[in-house]
Design an enzyme around this catalytic site. Structure first.
Site, PDB file in Angstrom:
ATOM      1  N   ASP A 145      -8.622  -8.696   3.866  1.00 31.85           N
ATOM      2  CA  ASP A 145      -8.313  -7.685   4.871  1.00 31.85           C
ATOM      3  C   ASP A 145      -9.404  -7.594   5.938  1.00 31.85           C
ATOM      4  O   ASP A 145     -10.167  -6.641   5.940  1.00 31.85           O
ATOM      5  CB  ASP A 145      -8.132  -6.332   4.190  1.00 31.85           C
ATOM      6  CG  ASP A 145      -7.553  -5.279   5.128  1.00 31.85           C
ATOM      7  OD1 ASP A 145      -6.960  -5.670   6.143  1.00 31.85           O
ATOM      8  OD2 ASP A 145      -7.707  -4.080   4.842  1.00 31.85           O
ATOM      9  N   GLU A 150       0.830  -1.205   0.000  1.00 35.44           N
ATOM     10  CA  GLU A 150       0.000   0.000   0.000  1.00 35.44           C
ATOM     11  C   GLU A 150       0.866   1.257   0.000  1.00 35.44           C
ATOM     12  O   GLU A 150       0.747   2.124   0.856  1.00 35.44           O
ATOM     13  CB  GLU A 150      -0.961  -0.027   1.188  1.00 35.44           C
ATOM     14  CG  GLU A 150      -1.928  -1.209   1.098  1.00 35.44           C
ATOM     15  CD  GLU A 150      -2.942  -1.279   2.233  1.00 35.44           C
ATOM     16  OE1 GLU A 150      -2.645  -0.760   3.317  1.00 35.44           O
ATOM     17  OE2 GLU A 150      -4.013  -1.842   2.016  1.00 35.44           O
ATOM     18  N   GLU A 157     -12.661  -2.499  12.125  1.00 34.68           N
ATOM     19  CA  GLU A 157     -12.620  -1.697  10.899  1.00 34.68           C
ATOM     20  C   GLU A 157     -13.768  -2.029   9.942  1.00 34.68           C
ATOM     21  O   GLU A 157     -14.473  -1.144   9.473  1.00 34.68           O
ATOM     22  CB  GLU A 157     -11.276  -1.913  10.189  1.00 34.68           C
ATOM     23  CG  GLU A 157     -11.180  -1.167   8.870  1.00 34.68           C
ATOM     24  CD  GLU A 157      -9.799  -1.296   8.230  1.00 34.68           C
ATOM     25  OE1 GLU A 157      -8.915  -1.935   8.830  1.00 34.68           O
ATOM     26  OE2 GLU A 157      -9.618  -0.747   7.132  1.00 34.68           O
TER      27      GLU A 157
END
Lengths: 722, 722
Positions: free
Chosen positions: B400, B321, B428
């Site tokens: 993820d 990333e 998240e």
């Protein structure tokens, strides 16, 4: 002039005021060696100083400024009442034809062909160029007119001649169509700009005012040069810090800024927080009918006008997108606006009240509520209830500055209320100054739209200038959201300067064509720059890029007027469903069968019924509704045939493939001009056009793929869809 | 204890360490009036102090701490080597059964029924409670075990008895399954937390370290109480300021923080910027094979370990990333990790190297590239190439932290590489601590998953503890991303404390069930609180809420394992196409015919082939692929029949209608407990559950409407879809 103006021309900082040296003229032409000014008015001084600067820059020699006439040719600047030499060049009738902010320019009479050689004349009558106005503002606008003419070798109405730089033979009368020609800044005091795409604020940083007054003055010059005379300097969303702009904490700073703009004939306005009596005054209410509230505002107005005696007034976004307003107290908007208007009235202040009022907590499941209806539904019933110093500010369309919308039906519907038409120069939904999108053609369509409010010829431009309903009132005009920021070239995309320029020119004269304005701007910006002297090819090619760009942008974004297929919040880039399930009242209702919003009276939200006949009937039926607005007014199957003869789905595919190609063509066109442009200007624009070409492909593929996946209907031409 | 612990119990600050006064016991029971400690080790001191504090708080009287035995019953704390009274209670074999961080607790032997009356005994042998370990860390964990037992009247393995608070008859051996039991903080020095949902950082503010060491110490206590012994204190995305954590500028602060946690047996790690040699060292490269780079890191390690001699090591997110890494220099990840490992090796430091490496600039048009494959494809070829002090950190699933994913196929595939399993306690993608989502059941599924790497029984928990491949190595374990912040109750949602608690307990003992852990946490948190003494109904009802919640959350969000239907960037709330046209490799490919990602070997990306048999075959075929992962592995028509007997589209409708109802039921259940909870705790949780119930409806309607509009297939039960 400011030191900042010394920045390299290729930075774009000087914009259309760069006044490049005219290499064809060796020295200052005789007729402009002296500028004769009468009066001490600061705007008149600005006019003289601008003229002196422009001539010096173009001809390499500085003209003198004189208070008394000289025995050689000269330029006389002044108002009819104050400058006898100016007055004597015009008859009483000619003088009366000039409006408060208009001007007349008259060249040297009966030019002697041998004059430029002889350079002398005992009789000065008629042997001077005259720039005249009722007011010094008119004179200033006249000066910018003359400079435009000399710099570009052109004028919207007059074609350049070789002689003209030597002996202007102008005889020009120009009055602004609109009394109010305004710009709204959405600048926050933290230095950010809501919907700003060209850097931070030039007014603020870190919750304080800028100390860079030179930059502000250069901005004032740019604005005045295209006739802007009103400026609100803070965001209509007035946050905590900005609420204090009307207090002792910031009023001295406001006064300093006002002084800078005053010298260029520009009046400052402040956006205010409707809840100020609570937040600043410690009251428990902001109810407009509560005497303590009215009293608080009266005292506040006194304080504000003590600091800035010629403040234009207040801009108010109330009961809109979570801003406080009279609705909180069960009052209507006339109650709110009038209470403020009464407070400002003793000082000649205006209340500019925004009509962007709608339910921004809409349930997307609810297909009956229609945000497009909101401004009309809220404000039409209040027509005639507003004070003389209240002006309603209405966005051009019923939604929010989309690439394509119908015109707001509130224009024409309000017969006894003064209005301002609001445009957005900032390219919030039109490519954010990363994509080229010359907006003047869009604005022209709006201004030329016939509402039929009082029969044929009831165009928007006649409504917003006051001509249709109330020709004697001067609280009418046009306003637009600024597209400038602290970027060196002001607008991020150099070519986006054309929108600021074009907006000002159009606000002055809505009869100018998009083509004429593009022509002016290209000549002023690229004439005598870089490696070229702005030959015909360069000018016409750049102009065509501008003129094509709105249509290009529309073709690869949301189709057929449906709008809103952008990323939420920041509004950049494609996201077909980005607003589909939101609270913002912005939907396309695409399913596997069809798409569009039924706003008809027969089966939909009834929005089409807010227009006068015949517009209402035209929009009501798919038979007559213009293709480009079809999905704004109707929900139709993908197989619906457009007037173009194409189905809706095939139209989507075709325009998106073509649009991306046309975006690439804009870039290629620019590349083809490389030899004629200076390197720095070439590069800064190329970078944006390259991004646009790539991003247009992303738009193309996302929109096409979305609709292919949803409809299951293949492209007739079998092009790649994913 | 810290002053902060004096905050009202109902704030949630004390979490499961609130040690409320036991109203059934009038005074300090005789057996715990004296704590006999041998040794000056600071962790042992913490153990004694924790025990003293807990007993004082529960029984209203403070026990004495003594270095020598007394003639009355007491508690002996210490290690086998240092505390003879401790050692003598256990045989050599019993002592050898205790691992480095394990403990034994033994109660008073042959309790005399009349003992509590007599209060005296000349022969102290066996007349004391013993908490023993090989190390002081073991003793500390034993103390927390005893306190848990006394506070909750319970233990995962032992049921409470009335007598137990008087005379513990425990005989308990506990060793942690995992040598490394770690928490990763994604805290930035500006005070923000990447994916933080409980306020700002407790470590940093305004680019400086906190001065609130009391808060850090209380955090250390919470962590130690559930066996956490490693902590990385800054975001794996190491930005500019944080890059300097390994410099003189911040190392003294790191040392102070390390000291706070050291006293609770917790080792600090730092996340480092792979490009540090360039950014800090002024080198032109960070190439791991460049000697100057290796040398720079060696010098840097010396400097860092001079400041913090027991630093755990570095955590590294490289080539991920947009972070820099060895790929920039054409090197592989073993090159990068080993170079760092060599620098840390002299100090006993470890390199924890994240395997979250994939192409985050993927073209959504490209269906061949599969992000799910990336970790395996990158790291499997490197198996065996890493140094002894390198540990690869692997997320539980290939994507993820979605609500449902298969287990990462890298577990088991790496046979000669030490690994850490990475969970995310921060919610998240699972409701961001606004929704209730007790994650222990999800983690249990992962830990119990059989990879068949070495035949049946090759469970993830045996792989990550090292038991399967390398039982002698201790660089194995579990790590998780923290869910805490500066909110008073640490986790925002009070009930989200259960995830931090549960994570720690599970990392210690993966054989604990989700039910057992929920039972413990509920008793510890709600026992003897509010208006109730934690009666059976309250405990069992709350436990059921926790146990249901993951499934409830899954039911109204992305269906059948497809994931990613969240708002981009912030990952909260439904947006079915939010990631569909992005660069992140996260797609569902829904069209008007069907949905899902073909990851089969036969026709898809081949991801299913990364598993061992029989898993690879199970996933390869729609006949055997579990329903809950169907769309992760297969693209199927909406009419595909699930094993449940329902079609995919009807399953979507059914689960979403039911899910929203079940979310409302969670709220209603909480409301039904009102009388048994203290008002402040009740209200803070109610607010979140009310939001969840509303937000679940939004999820339901958006997902259902999206699929109805796309598929055109009506709900069999004709419920409202828009």
């Amino acid at each position: 002039m400011s030191k900042l103006m010394d920045m390299p021309k290729e930075s774009g900082y000087a914009a259309w005021l760069h006044y490049s040296r005219n290499s064809k003229v060796e020295k200052l032409p005789a007729w402009c060696r002296v500028i004769v000014v009468h009066g001490t008015d600061e705007v008149l001084q600005s006019a003289a100083s601008e003229l002196q600067h422009g001539l010096t820059s173009m001809f390499g020699q500085q003209p003198k400024i004189s208070a008394v006439p000289v025995n050689t040719p000269f330029i006389a600047l002044g108002t009819f009442p104050e400058h006898p030499l100016v007055a004597e060049r015009f008859s009483a009738k000619e003088q009366a034809e000039v409006s408060a902010e208009g001007y007349r320019i008259r060249g040297i009479e009966m030019p002697d062909p041998a004059y430029s050689a002889s350079h002398g004349n005992d009789d000065i009558k008629g042997q001077y160029v005259t720039i005249a106005g009722q007011t010094s503002k008119g004179v200033l606008y006249g000066v910018f007119h003359l400079l435009r003419y000399l710099q570009g070798g052109l004028d919207g109405k007059l074609k350049p001649t070789t002689e003209s730089v030597h002996v202007p033979i102008l005889d020009q009368l120009s009055n602004p169509a609109n009394s109010i020609r305004m710009i709204n800044h959405w600048d926050n005091m933290d230095g950010s700009i809501e919907r700003g795409y060209a850097g931070g604020s030039i007014f603020y940083d870190n919750n304080a005012f800028t100390t860079n007054m030179e930059r502000l003055r250069d901005y004032a010059r740019l604005l005045a040069s295209v006739g802007i005379q009103a400026l609100s300097i803070n965001n209509v969303n007035v946050h905590q810090v900005e609420t204090e702009l009307i207090t002792d904490k910031f009023l001295p700073d406001v006064a300093k800024v006002a002084a800078v703009f005053r010298a260029y004939g520009i009046q400052i306005y402040l956006s205010i927080n409707y809840a100020s009596p609570i937040q600043l005054g410690g009251l428990t209410t902001a109810d407009p009918l509560e005497p303590a509230v009215a009293e608080w505002w009266q005292t506040k107005a006194q304080e504000v006008y003590a600091a800035v005696p010629d403040l234009g007034g207040f801009v108010v976004k109330a009961d809109s997108e979570n801003r406080p307003g009279p609705f909180s107290y069960g009052r209507h908007h006339a109650d709110g606006a009038n209470m403020l208007a009464d407070a400002l009235q003793p000082y000649g202040g205006r209340v500019i009240w925004r009509c962007f009022v709608y339910n921004c907590k809409q349930d997307w499941r609810d297909r009956k509520t229609d945000r497009a209806r909101a401004a009309f539904d809220h404000f039409k019933p209040l027509d005639g209830l507003f004070r003389e110093n209240v002006i309603l500010q209405i966005k051009n369309g019923p939604m929010d500055f989309q690439v394509r919308e119908p015109v707001s039906p509130l224009f024409g519907a309000l017969e006894s209320t003064q209005v301002l038409l609001e445009f957005q120069i900032a390219q919030e939904y039109t490519g954010q100054q990363k994509h080229l999108c010359y907006l003047v053609p869009q604005w022209k369509e709006v201004l030329d739209f016939d509402t039929y409010a009082q029969g044929k010829g009831s165009t928007i431009k006649r409504i917003v200038s006051g001509a249709l309903h109330s020709p004697k009132h001067t609280n009418y005009g046009i306003v637009a959201v600024s597209n400038i920021g602290a970027d060196t070239n002001w607008t991020g995309h150099l070519l986006a300067q054309s929108n600021l320029y074009g907006y000002g020119r159009l606000a002055w004269d809505p009869d100018l064509s998009a083509d004429e304005i593009a022509d002016e701007w290209v000549r002023l910006t690229f004439g005598r720059q870089g490696n070229s002297d702005g030959g015909t090819d360069l000018i016409s090619t750049l102009k065509q890029m501008l003129l094509d760009s709105w249509n290009v942008y529309e073709s690869y974004t949301a189709p057929l007027g449906v709008g809103w297929m952008v990323s939420p919040d920041h509004h950049y880039g494609p996201d077909v469903d980005g607003y589909e399930y939101s609270m913002w009242g912005t939907y396309h209702f695409a399913d596997c069968w069809g798409i569009g919003v039924d706003r008809t009276t027969a089966t939909g939200t009834g929005y089409a019924g807010q227009y006068f006949s015949p517009n209402t009937d035209i929009y009501e039926s798919t038979d007559t509704c213009p293709d480009e607005l079809l999905l704004f007014f109707h929900h139709v199957p993908y197989t619906h045939l457009l007037h173009s003869g194409q189905t809706v789905i095939q139209h989507i595919y075709d325009t998106h493939f073509e649009g991306a190609e046309r975006a690439a063509h804009l870039r290629d066109t620019w590349v083809s001009l490389r030899g004629q442009l200076n390197a720095a200007m070439y590069e800064q624009v190329l970078e944006r056009l390259e991004h646009q070409a790539e991003h247009a492909k992303e738009w193309r593929d996302r929109i096409n793929t979305y609709f292919y996946r949803k409809s299951g209907i293949a492209d007739q031409k079998d092009r790649p869809i994913y």
